[in-house]
Design a protein around this motif. Structure first.
Motif: not given
Length: 423
Positions: A80-96, A369-372
């Motif tokens: 969970v932590a690895a993905i939360a901090y990895d904005t290179e491979h995972f996008s937040s454009r949809a969060i639901v 990560g950045i979205h805390r």
């Protein structure tokens, strides 16, 4: 373009881009195997996600599903932590995580910035909100919040059984957020409907989802236009006049951020207050200790946040890749369960127990990560004050009917019905 021009058009035109994306077949019904067919929208998940996630952590720590067009569920803290901090491979454009994926072009802003934003836009959108959520800004709201909690308790007088979720917990963040945004406090019941539509209706037909979302944004546009005509000192007027890069915010940015504050700012805190009261109602030893030792509440509160973390976020995989044993495809969902991370025995001793005097508690209830969570100071204040006032005014209480307690489905989990016997 003047402020009036920005918000004078038919707002539906500014939302068209959000509905142009990929829709998937809606799959409902019992889960066949949580490792290969998980769903956060089924009643078993709402009733008890912890046992499901604990079992997966041992058997299949990164589960997969074909529902919602395909997605993954990591249950270990480290994943969970690895993905939360990895904005290179995972996008937040949809969060639901739902049956609709907005188009890639919606990045880096997303529909509800900054939580839906990717770098580098995210940094600037988040920075806009920071002044409203500092410790000092939040402290100025504490007295009014405490007075309102007392008013809610006053209204319970004479009742033997109350619904602590609907009669108490939900009203506190509704009032606080309404005041921050400059919305009519009597609109609280409408906020509840908006929240349930956004977070619990992920398996509704797309036309219905769009129609319900439109009601929210129509409401927000009404509030924006009222603030344009009658500016005041609140967060809505601040967003209307804010600038990024020397330009006023796009109207969809203003409304999207307001939608985020209205939905996430209410349901998360409502859920945390309700879950804490549920725990105390069913655990008399903890309730009695906090009544006798009120100075322990801040520590206990952090443990409630760890054990009953309300929020699970979603991400989208940016490109096809092999990640920790799984072949992830572009636009696969990642269901980022902070509740699962908070109960990982590799990270927390006695992870499955609620230890109200836990000394070391680096929980991730507010994300990583950045979205805390930008509103963590506000949420903590509301939770602390809500529990202080309740325990002061109602020191003796228990569950009136444990089987009657219901929980929200979807990505924010908290009691929706909480019958408590008082006195």
């Amino acid at each position: 373009m003047t402020v009036d021009d920005r918000f004078g058009q038919d707002y539906r035109e500014t939302l068209e881009g959000r509905t142009q994306g990929v829709r998937n077949e809606i799959i409902t019904g019992p889960v066949s195997d949580w490792a290969t067919d998980f769903s956060h929208a089924e009643p078993e998940w709402a009733a008890d996600p912890y046992s499901i996630q604990d079992e997966l952590r041992e058997r299949c720590p990164i589960a997969h599903t074909e529902r919602f067009g395909g997605g993954w569920l990591p249950t270990r803290y480290e994943d969970v932590a690895a993905i939360a901090y990895d904005t290179e491979h995972f996008s937040s454009r949809a969060i639901v995580m739902a049956n609709f994926r907005p188009p890639p072009e919606l990045a880096p802003v997303g529909g509800v910035p900054p939580i839906s934003s990717d770098p580098p836009f995210h940094h600037h959108a988040r920075k806009l909100l920071l002044p409203a959520f500092t410790k000092s800004a939040v402290a100025k709201r504490e007295a009014a919040t405490r007075a309102f909690c007392h008013t809610l308790i006053d209204a319970l007088e004479g009742q033997d059984v109350v619904d602590a979720a609907r009669d108490y917990a939900q009203h506190i963040p509704m009032r606080v957020i309404a005041e921050m945004l400059g919305f009519p406090p009597e609109d609280g019941p409408r906020f509840r409907v908006f929240i349930e539509n956004a977070l619990e209706g992920v398996n509704l037909p797309p036309e219905e989802r769009i129609a319900r979302a439109q009601k929210l944004f129509d409401y927000l546009l009404t509030q924006i236009r009222d603030h344009v005509d009658h500016p005041r000192d609140d967060l809505t007027s601040y967003l209307i006049n804010a600038e990024l890069g020397g330009h006023k915010l796009d109207p969809s940015h203003v409304a999207g951020t307001m939608a985020l504050l209205l939905i996430a700012g209410i349901d998360t805190t409502w859920s945390a207050i309700g879950a804490s009261l549920w725990h105390l109602a069913k655990t008399p030893a903890d309730r009695e200790r906090l009544v006798a030792e009120p100075e322990l509440l801040p520590t206990a509160m952090e443990e409630f946040l760890r054990a009953y973390a309300p929020v699970t976020m979603a991400r989208l995989v940016k490109e096809d890749m092999h990640w920790r044993g799984g072949d992830m495809k572009a636009d696969d969902w990642i269901l980022l369960s902070f509740p699962a991370a908070n109960r990982d025995p590799a990270q927390f001793e006695r992870a499955g127990e609620v230890v109200i005097d836990r000394e070391v508690n680096r929980h991730v209830a507010f994300g990583l990560g950045i979205h805390r969570c930008v509103g963590s100071h506000l949420a903590r204040m509301e939770l602390r004050v809500a529990l202080e006032v309740w325990l002061e005014r109602i020191p003796a209480f228990d569950l009136a009917d444990p089987a009657a307690v219901t929980w929200a489905t979807g990505q924010v989990r908290g009691p929706r019905t909480l019958p408590i016997r008082i006195g």
